[in-house]
Design a protein around this motif. Structure first.
Motif, PDB file in Angstrom:
ATOM      1  N   HIS A 164       0.822  -1.199   0.000  1.00 31.97           N
ATOM      2  CA  HIS A 164       0.000   0.000   0.000  1.00 31.97           C
ATOM      3  C   HIS A 164       0.864   1.262   0.000  1.00 31.97           C
ATOM      4  O   HIS A 164       0.604   2.208  -0.770  1.00 31.97           O
ATOM      5  N   LEU A 165       1.912   1.261   0.841  1.00 27.73           N
ATOM      6  CA  LEU A 165       2.808   2.419   0.868  1.00 27.73           C
ATOM      7  C   LEU A 165       3.445   2.645  -0.495  1.00 27.73           C
ATOM      8  O   LEU A 165       3.552   3.786  -0.984  1.00 27.73           O
ATOM      9  N   GLU A 166       3.875   1.562  -1.104  1.00 22.86           N
ATOM     10  CA  GLU A 166       4.561   1.682  -2.389  1.00 22.86           C
ATOM     11  C   GLU A 166       3.594   2.117  -3.487  1.00 22.86           C
ATOM     12  O   GLU A 166       3.955   2.904  -4.375  1.00 22.86           O
ATOM     13  N   ALA A 167       2.373   1.615  -3.440  1.00 25.29           N
ATOM     14  CA  ALA A 167       1.382   2.013  -4.453  1.00 25.29           C
ATOM     15  C   ALA A 167       1.074   3.498  -4.351  1.00 25.29           C
ATOM     16  O   ALA A 167       0.940   4.199  -5.368  1.00 25.29           O
ATOM     17  N   ARG A 168       0.972   4.021  -3.121  1.00 29.21           N
ATOM     18  CA  ARG A 168       0.714   5.450  -2.932  1.00 29.21           C
ATOM     19  C   ARG A 168       1.921   6.288  -3.349  1.00 29.21           C
ATOM     20  O   ARG A 168       1.774   7.359  -3.962  1.00 29.21           O
ATOM     21  N   ARG A 169       3.119   5.798  -3.019  1.00 29.42           N
ATOM     22  CA  ARG A 169       4.324   6.563  -3.366  1.00 29.42           C
ATOM     23  C   ARG A 169       4.490   6.669  -4.872  1.00 29.42           C
ATOM     24  O   ARG A 169       4.870   7.722  -5.390  1.00 29.42           O
ATOM     25  N   LEU A 170       4.202   5.568  -5.575  1.00 27.32           N
ATOM     26  CA  LEU A 170       4.402   5.554  -7.019  1.00 27.32           C
ATOM     27  C   LEU A 170       3.149   6.008  -7.778  1.00 27.32           C
ATOM     28  O   LEU A 170       3.134   5.965  -9.012  1.00 27.32           O
ATOM     29  N   LYS A 171       2.109   6.443  -7.017  1.00 25.78           N
ATOM     30  CA  LYS A 171       0.872   6.937  -7.621  1.00 25.78           C
ATOM     31  C   LYS A 171       0.306   5.936  -8.635  1.00 25.78           C
ATOM     32  O   LYS A 171       0.048   6.273  -9.799  1.00 25.78           O
ATOM     33  N   LYS A 172       0.124   4.713  -8.172  1.00 30.59           N
ATOM     34  CA  LYS A 172      -0.418   3.679  -9.048  1.00 30.59           C
ATOM     35  C   LYS A 172      -1.910   3.896  -9.270  1.00 30.59           C
ATOM     36  O   LYS A 172      -2.546   4.712  -8.610  1.00 30.59           O
ATOM     37  N   SER A 173      -2.471   3.122 -10.180  1.00 32.07           N
ATOM     38  CA  SER A 173      -3.867   3.324 -10.591  1.00 32.07           C
ATOM     39  C   SER A 173      -4.825   3.005  -9.446  1.00 32.07           C
ATOM     40  O   SER A 173      -4.498   2.284  -8.494  1.00 32.07           O
ATOM     41  N   ALA A 174      -6.036   3.552  -9.580  1.00 31.90           N
ATOM     42  CA  ALA A 174      -7.068   3.300  -8.584  1.00 31.90           C
ATOM     43  C   ALA A 174      -7.404   1.811  -8.498  1.00 31.90           C
ATOM     44  O   ALA A 174      -7.740   1.294  -7.427  1.00 31.90           O
ATOM     45  N   ASN A 175      -7.295   1.113  -9.623  1.00 28.78           N
ATOM     46  CA  ASN A 175      -7.584  -0.322  -9.637  1.00 28.78           C
ATOM     47  C   ASN A 175      -6.586  -1.091  -8.784  1.00 28.78           C
ATOM     48  O   ASN A 175      -6.958  -1.981  -8.009  1.00 28.78           O
ATOM     49  N   GLU A 176      -5.278  -0.733  -8.909  1.00 28.64           N
ATOM     50  CA  GLU A 176      -4.243  -1.412  -8.134  1.00 28.64           C
ATOM     51  C   GLU A 176      -4.369  -1.089  -6.645  1.00 28.64           C
ATOM     52  O   GLU A 176      -4.205  -1.965  -5.790  1.00 28.64           O
ATOM     53  N   ILE A 177      -4.666   0.166  -6.321  1.00 27.55           N
ATOM     54  CA  ILE A 177      -4.855   0.536  -4.916  1.00 27.55           C
ATOM     55  C   ILE A 177      -6.101  -0.144  -4.353  1.00 27.55           C
ATOM     56  O   ILE A 177      -6.116  -0.608  -3.206  1.00 27.55           O
ATOM     57  N   GLY A 178      -7.146  -0.239  -5.174  1.00 32.28           N
ATOM     58  CA  GLY A 178      -8.360  -0.929  -4.738  1.00 32.28           C
ATOM     59  C   GLY A 178      -8.110  -2.401  -4.457  1.00 32.28           C
ATOM     60  O   GLY A 178      -8.680  -2.977  -3.526  1.00 32.28           O
ATOM     61  N   ALA A 179      -7.233  -3.017  -5.271  1.00 37.04           N
ATOM     62  CA  ALA A 179      -6.893  -4.425  -5.052  1.00 37.04           C
ATOM     63  C   ALA A 179      -6.228  -4.615  -3.698  1.00 37.04           C
ATOM     64  O   ALA A 179      -6.509  -5.576  -2.969  1.00 37.04           O
ATOM     65  N   ILE A 180      -5.349  -3.682  -3.343  1.00 36.69           N
ATOM     66  CA  ILE A 180      -4.665  -3.772  -2.044  1.00 36.69           C
ATOM     67  C   ILE A 180      -5.661  -3.594  -0.895  1.00 36.69           C
ATOM     68  O   ILE A 180      -5.557  -4.245   0.154  1.00 36.69           O
ATOM     69  N   LYS A 181      -6.664  -2.746  -1.090  1.00 31.41           N
ATOM     70  CA  LYS A 181      -7.701  -2.579  -0.066  1.00 31.41           C
ATOM     71  C   LYS A 181      -8.507  -3.865   0.112  1.00 31.41           C
ATOM     72  O   LYS A 181      -8.898  -4.220   1.224  1.00 31.41           O
ATOM     73  N   ASN A 182      -8.758  -4.569  -1.004  1.00 33.57           N
ATOM     74  CA  ASN A 182      -9.434  -5.861  -0.893  1.00 33.57           C
ATOM     75  C   ASN A 182      -8.619  -6.829  -0.036  1.00 33.57           C
ATOM     76  O   ASN A 182      -9.168  -7.563   0.788  1.00 33.57           O
ATOM     77  N   ARG A 183      -7.305  -6.798  -0.232  1.00 37.00           N
ATOM     78  CA  ARG A 183      -6.451  -7.683   0.564  1.00 37.00           C
ATOM     79  C   ARG A 183      -6.458  -7.254   2.028  1.00 37.00           C
ATOM     80  O   ARG A 183      -6.383  -8.106   2.929  1.00 37.00           O
ATOM     81  N   ALA A 184      -6.563  -5.974   2.306  1.00 29.86           N
ATOM     82  CA  ALA A 184      -6.635  -5.490   3.688  1.00 29.86           C
ATOM     83  C   ALA A 184      -7.893  -6.009   4.379  1.00 29.86           C
ATOM     84  O   ALA A 184      -7.860  -6.400   5.558  1.00 29.86           O
TER      85      ALA A 184
END
Length: 474
Positions: free
Chosen positions: A324-344
């Motif tokens: 999650h930290l890395e996805a936010r730092r690298l400004k990844k897509s909403a889909n990728e960040i959403g996937a990490i939230k599903n895992r959370a």
């Protein structure tokens, strides 16, 4: 539960239903005074042929026959009505004394509650894999889901019918091994009979009787998929396309955590699935040292599995946070960040589910039974077999069978306790019209013959015993 009282002519004048905290149903049939013995035999035979478990039983001070194996009150009552064993409109009494509180029901259904929480987590993990387009994670989600299905659908641990059948078979085989002659009227042939079922029926039985084992099997496979996916996508090929050294470092750390959680999941579920639960033997002195630890582990295999899975989920939590930290730092897509939230969400619900798993019992194993009613039913069945033996042998058989029933792999009860219960049931069985105690085998002439090779001390003692029938105390 309910008591149905019938005033119109019929063989049965009262049917009492009982229900355990697991949801298992059983009924007690009381025969009308003066009921024809042949009619009672027919009722027992027909119910037994319908694959119900039937045991003569002294219930609440009344001679009855206990019936197990039905799902609903209405189903059994409909069968009794069709056969005209009950008639007319009953007077129905709802018993408050048999009410099972919410807390007691929840304690008995922690496995099922664990499955409900896992269901939420599995859905989110599958969504995570789907959004990441990684087949290993999607397959892991499917495996997690298959294991969860066994807990959600069958984690109620309603195994009392099977336990009564299995323990009854143990008793019959034990007596037959000791050359005891058992009359057919006691239903021993039905007890040993295996019903032919379809492949689907056998599969359902497998999940029903071993819900925790099936859960551990599929969850272990899911752990293998997670470890394989992490090794392939994060450790082996993860560096390709990474923007900087920090991203590579975090991905490798996350990958090793995922590999570790996969291995930990496999190890935990192997213990939870393969170690047979064992009840504590009250007649055995408390062990010390390593043996005490091993005994503790045998008595609580799901506690070890649940604790190990919580450690595994902790690794999930750390790797998810890093991702999650890395996805936010690298400004990844909403889909990728959403996937990490599903895992959370998967992590959060799994921790709660694994706590419930850790405080659960498999519900079966060496000396493990669902509730005390199983003990009482098995003791009653043993008493029914004893009263059908020659009267002069029955007193010795009570002591002999009590030692067998008290063994840790049977009922795991104190010998003196099971002896007292068995004596009381034997005495009650003599007055129970459902037991047909007068059909006991006749005494043989009191002739002492040379002991056969392999005969036991109790057999020699019985052979030399006087022919007078003993008086059993309750």
């Amino acid at each position: 539960m309910s008591i149905y009282r019938y005033s119109h002519p019929g063989v049965i004048d009262e049917v009492t239903f009982r229900k355990t905290a697991n949801g298992a149903m059983r009924a007690y049939l009381h025969a009308r005074e003066g009921a024809d013995e042949a009619a009672l035999q027919d009722i027992a035979r027909i119910l037994t042929d319908a694959d119900f478990e039937c045991v003569p039983f002294m219930f609440d001070g009344k001679p009855t026959m206990e019936v197990r194996g039905f799902k609903r009150e209405t189903g059994l009552l409909a069968l009794l009505g069709r056969k005209e064993w009950i008639g007319g409109g009953p007077v129905i009494e709802q018993e408050k004394t048999d009410h099972i509180g919410l807390v007691d029901r929840l304690k008995k259904r922690t496995l099922q509650g664990s499955g409900a929480l896992y269901t939420i987590g599995d859905y989110n993990f599958f969504r995570y894999g789907f959004k990441q387009s990684k087949w290993e994670e999607m397959l892991a989600g499917i495996m997690y889901g298959a294991g969860t299905l066994s807990l959600s659908a069958f984690g109620r641990n309603d195994q009392s019918d099977k336990q009564v059948r299995d323990l009854s078979r143990s008793i019959v085989r034990h007596l037959m091994k000791e050359s005891r002659k058992l009359p057919k009227e006691c239903g021993w042939e039905h007890i040993l009979e295996d019903k032919n079922k379809s492949a689907l029926g056998n599969t359902i039985d497998l999940f029903r009787h071993y819900p925790s084992e099936m859960f551990n099997l599929f969850t272990g496979l899911a752990g293998a998929c997670v470890a394989a996916g992490a090794f392939s996508h994060k450790l082996r090929h993860g560096a390709a396309g990474m923007p900087d050294a920090l991203a590579i470092s975090r991905m490798k750390l996350s990958g090793w955590l995922d590999v570790g959680l996969g291995v930990m999941t496999m190890a935990s579920t192997a213990i939870g699935g393969l170690v047979e639960e064992k009840a504590h033997d009250p007649d055995r002195p408390q062990e010390k040292g390593v043996q005490a630890v091993l005994d503790w582990a045998r008595e609580r295999p799901l506690t070890i599995a649940g604790a190990g899975l919580m450690v595994s989920t902790g690794c999930h939590a750390v790797s998810t946070y890093i991702d999650h930290l890395e996805a936010r730092r690298l400004k990844k897509s909403a889909n990728e960040i959403g996937a990490i939230k599903n895992r959370a969400w998967f992590v959060a619900t799994n921790l709660a589910a694994e706590f419930l798993l850790a405080i659960s019992s498999k519900g079966h194993g060496e000396g493990v039974v669902n509730d005390s009613s199983v003990d009482n039913s098995v003791i009653a069945l043993a008493a029914n077999l004893i009263v059908r033996q020659p009267p002069r042998m029955q007193n010795e058989l009570v002591d002999y069978m009590a030692q067998f029933l008290g063994k840790p792999d049977v009922l795991a009860m104190r010998d003196e306790e099971v002896t007292a219960l068995l004596r009381a049931q034997v005495e009650a069985m003599r007055k129970n019209p459902w037991a047909m105690a007068e059909d006991a085998l006749p005494d043989q002439p009191n002739v002492v013959t040379p002991a056969k090779a392999g005969s036991t001390a109790w057999q020699d003692k019985i052979a030399a015993a006087p022919a007078a029938a003993p008086q059993l105390s309750a």
